[in-house]
Scaffold this active site. Structure first.
Site, PDB file in Angstrom:
ATOM      1  N   SER A 149       0.842  -1.197   0.000  1.00 14.36           N
ATOM      2  CA  SER A 149       0.000   0.000   0.000  1.00 14.36           C
ATOM      3  C   SER A 149       0.874   1.243   0.000  1.00 14.36           C
ATOM      4  O   SER A 149       1.541   1.556   0.995  1.00 14.36           O
ATOM      5  CB  SER A 149      -0.911   0.004   1.233  1.00 14.36           C
ATOM      6  OG  SER A 149      -1.493   1.297   1.346  1.00 14.36           O
ATOM      7  N   MET A 154     -11.654  -5.520   5.983  1.00 16.94           N
ATOM      8  CA  MET A 154     -10.877  -4.496   6.687  1.00 16.94           C
ATOM      9  C   MET A 154     -10.526  -4.992   8.090  1.00 16.94           C
ATOM     10  O   MET A 154     -11.412  -5.378   8.853  1.00 16.94           O
ATOM     11  CB  MET A 154     -11.682  -3.192   6.817  1.00 16.94           C
ATOM     12  CG  MET A 154     -11.867  -2.401   5.533  1.00 16.94           C
ATOM     13  SD  MET A 154     -10.376  -1.887   4.647  1.00 16.94           S
ATOM     14  CE  MET A 154      -9.391  -1.097   5.913  1.00 16.94           C
ATOM     15  N   HIS A 186      -8.407   0.532  -4.101  1.00 16.23           N
ATOM     16  CA  HIS A 186      -9.350   0.403  -2.985  1.00 16.23           C
ATOM     17  C   HIS A 186     -10.050   1.745  -2.825  1.00 16.23           C
ATOM     18  O   HIS A 186      -9.475   2.695  -2.305  1.00 16.23           O
ATOM     19  CB  HIS A 186      -8.534   0.011  -1.735  1.00 16.23           C
ATOM     20  CG  HIS A 186      -9.345  -0.099  -0.481  1.00 16.23           C
ATOM     21  ND1 HIS A 186      -8.761  -0.221   0.773  1.00 16.23           N
ATOM     22  CD2 HIS A 186     -10.687  -0.123  -0.258  1.00 16.23           C
ATOM     23  CE1 HIS A 186      -9.708  -0.311   1.694  1.00 16.23           C
ATOM     24  NE2 HIS A 186     -10.876  -0.238   1.096  1.00 16.23           N
ATOM     25  N   MET A 201      -9.253   7.882  -0.792  1.00 13.18           N
ATOM     26  CA  MET A 201     -10.142   8.344   0.292  1.00 13.18           C
ATOM     27  C   MET A 201     -10.703   9.709  -0.068  1.00 13.18           C
ATOM     28  O   MET A 201      -9.961  10.564  -0.569  1.00 13.18           O
ATOM     29  CB  MET A 201      -9.349   8.436   1.603  1.00 13.18           C
ATOM     30  CG  MET A 201      -8.666   7.136   1.981  1.00 13.18           C
ATOM     31  SD  MET A 201      -7.921   7.242   3.608  1.00 13.18           S
ATOM     32  CE  MET A 201      -6.971   5.712   3.643  1.00 13.18           C
ATOM     33  N   ASP A 222      -4.891   3.381  -2.075  1.00  9.50           N
ATOM     34  CA  ASP A 222      -5.992   3.742  -1.185  1.00  9.50           C
ATOM     35  C   ASP A 222      -6.570   5.093  -1.567  1.00  9.50           C
ATOM     36  O   ASP A 222      -5.916   6.122  -1.395  1.00  9.50           O
ATOM     37  CB  ASP A 222      -5.488   3.792   0.261  1.00  9.50           C
ATOM     38  CG  ASP A 222      -5.220   2.411   0.796  1.00  9.50           C
ATOM     39  OD1 ASP A 222      -6.124   1.564   0.713  1.00  9.50           O
ATOM     40  OD2 ASP A 222      -4.100   2.166   1.283  1.00  9.50           O
ATOM     41  N   HIS A 227      -1.084  -1.539  -4.102  1.00 12.57           N
ATOM     42  CA  HIS A 227      -2.415  -1.234  -3.553  1.00 12.57           C
ATOM     43  C   HIS A 227      -2.543   0.283  -3.407  1.00 12.57           C
ATOM     44  O   HIS A 227      -1.680   0.935  -2.807  1.00 12.57           O
ATOM     45  CB  HIS A 227      -2.537  -1.937  -2.197  1.00 12.57           C
ATOM     46  CG  HIS A 227      -3.841  -1.761  -1.495  1.00 12.57           C
ATOM     47  ND1 HIS A 227      -4.929  -2.594  -1.704  1.00 12.57           N
ATOM     48  CD2 HIS A 227      -4.248  -0.856  -0.565  1.00 12.57           C
ATOM     49  CE1 HIS A 227      -5.935  -2.220  -0.928  1.00 12.57           C
ATOM     50  NE2 HIS A 227      -5.549  -1.157  -0.229  1.00 12.57           N
ATOM     51  N   ASP A 253      -6.804  -6.154   4.952  1.00 13.17           N
ATOM     52  CA  ASP A 253      -6.173  -4.842   4.822  1.00 13.17           C
ATOM     53  C   ASP A 253      -6.247  -4.080   6.137  1.00 13.17           C
ATOM     54  O   ASP A 253      -7.332  -3.787   6.637  1.00 13.17           O
ATOM     55  CB  ASP A 253      -6.911  -4.066   3.712  1.00 13.17           C
ATOM     56  CG  ASP A 253      -6.298  -2.717   3.406  1.00 13.17           C
ATOM     57  OD1 ASP A 253      -5.238  -2.382   3.964  1.00 13.17           O
ATOM     58  OD2 ASP A 253      -6.904  -1.983   2.591  1.00 13.17           O
ATOM     59  N   MET A 300     -12.330   4.119  -1.128  1.00  9.44           N
ATOM     60  CA  MET A 300     -13.035   4.434   0.123  1.00  9.44           C
ATOM     61  C   MET A 300     -13.749   5.757  -0.092  1.00  9.44           C
ATOM     62  O   MET A 300     -13.362   6.803   0.431  1.00  9.44           O
ATOM     63  CB  MET A 300     -12.033   4.515   1.279  1.00  9.44           C
ATOM     64  CG  MET A 300     -11.565   3.153   1.742  1.00  9.44           C
ATOM     65  SD  MET A 300     -10.031   3.217   2.670  1.00  9.44           S
ATOM     66  CE  MET A 300      -8.859   3.220   1.329  1.00  9.44           C
TER      67      MET A 300
END
Ligand code: DX5
Ligand code: ZN
Length: 226
Positions: free
Chosen positions: A7, A139, A68, A36, A34, A32, A177, A70
């Site tokens: 990540s 998660m 991913h 957000m 992330d 990975h 994760d 979010m």
């Protein structure tokens, strides 16, 4: 051996591509990313531009860019990430009232579709879409930040998820994760996780990325020897 997804949230954002490359050189399998939005989770991170910058690296190494999301309204955001070159696109069940439609759209675009569950979300949230999924992301922290402590109940949830996948004859891979490191990598692998996401355990500390990846690999190898 489980897949190790590095990540880059925990990398040096001034040299994200070089850090991602170092993780792959050290033996990490996937990258990975992330994403957000400051709404679904209380933090703002990366957008499609970053995916676009990292996708060619992943393609040149014949590996996957694991995105991913979010965000609220994942149906609105999935397209720019697909266009940017995401290979796996995971959305949160809690953020998608039309989860089935979103998953179908991702798959129709030829991208692997994943659904993520927060620690408080029961596995039942997956029931109607499980056969369609390429991946389920469990998660093991509350999403929003790197460097949090692993939630100890996660291995039990992983075991229950693996049973459901088997019972339904589904083929989704199981990803975990949050707070993953050498101290719990064997335990989550034993509980059925096939993809381990690690940020701080790859990019943090003083030892450097190569030693960090070695430590994670050694931990999962121990599990296999056991
Ligand atoms: C948390 C993110 C994770 C995070 C993991 O919301 O989804 O992918 O980067 O970071 P560590 O491994 O530091 O817990
Ligand atoms: Zn993540």
């Amino acid at each position: 051996m489980p897949v190790l997804a590095a990540s880059v949230l925990a990398a040096d954002h001034g040299r994200l591509r070089a850090d991602a490359e170092a993780a792959l050189d050290a033996g990490a399998d996937w990258i990975h990313l992330d994403v957000m939005d400051g709404q679904f989770v209380p933090n703002l991170t990366l957008g499609p531009g970053t995916a676009e910058a990292l996708a060619p690296l992943c393609a040149s190494r014949d590996t996957l860019l694991d995105v991913h999301l979010m965000t609220e309204e994942p149906g609105r955001f999935m397209e720019p990430f697909i266009e940017a070159g995401a290979d796996v696109l995971t959305v949160h069940a809690e953020a998608a009232p039309h989860l089935h439609r979103v998953v179908q759209s991702v798959r129709n675009a030829g991208v692997a579709a994943g659904v993520a569950l927060n620690p408080a979300t029961p596995l039942g949230a997956l029931d109607e879409v499980l056969p369609l999924l390429d991946l389920v992301l469990v998660m093991s922290v509350n999403p929003g930040f790197g460097g949090q402590d692993f939630i100890l109940e996660t291995p039990d949830k992983l075991r229950r998820l693996c049973r459901r996948i088997e019972e339904q004859g589904a083929s989704a891979r199981v990803e975990v994760d949050g707070g993953i490191g050498p101290d719990n990598a064997a335990e989550v692998t034993r509980a059925g996780a096939e993809v381990l996401v690690a940020g701080s355990a790859v990019f943090g500390g003083e030892e450097g990325v190569a030693a960090n990846v070695d430590a994670l690999r050694a931990a999962t190898a121990q599990q296999h020897a056991a």
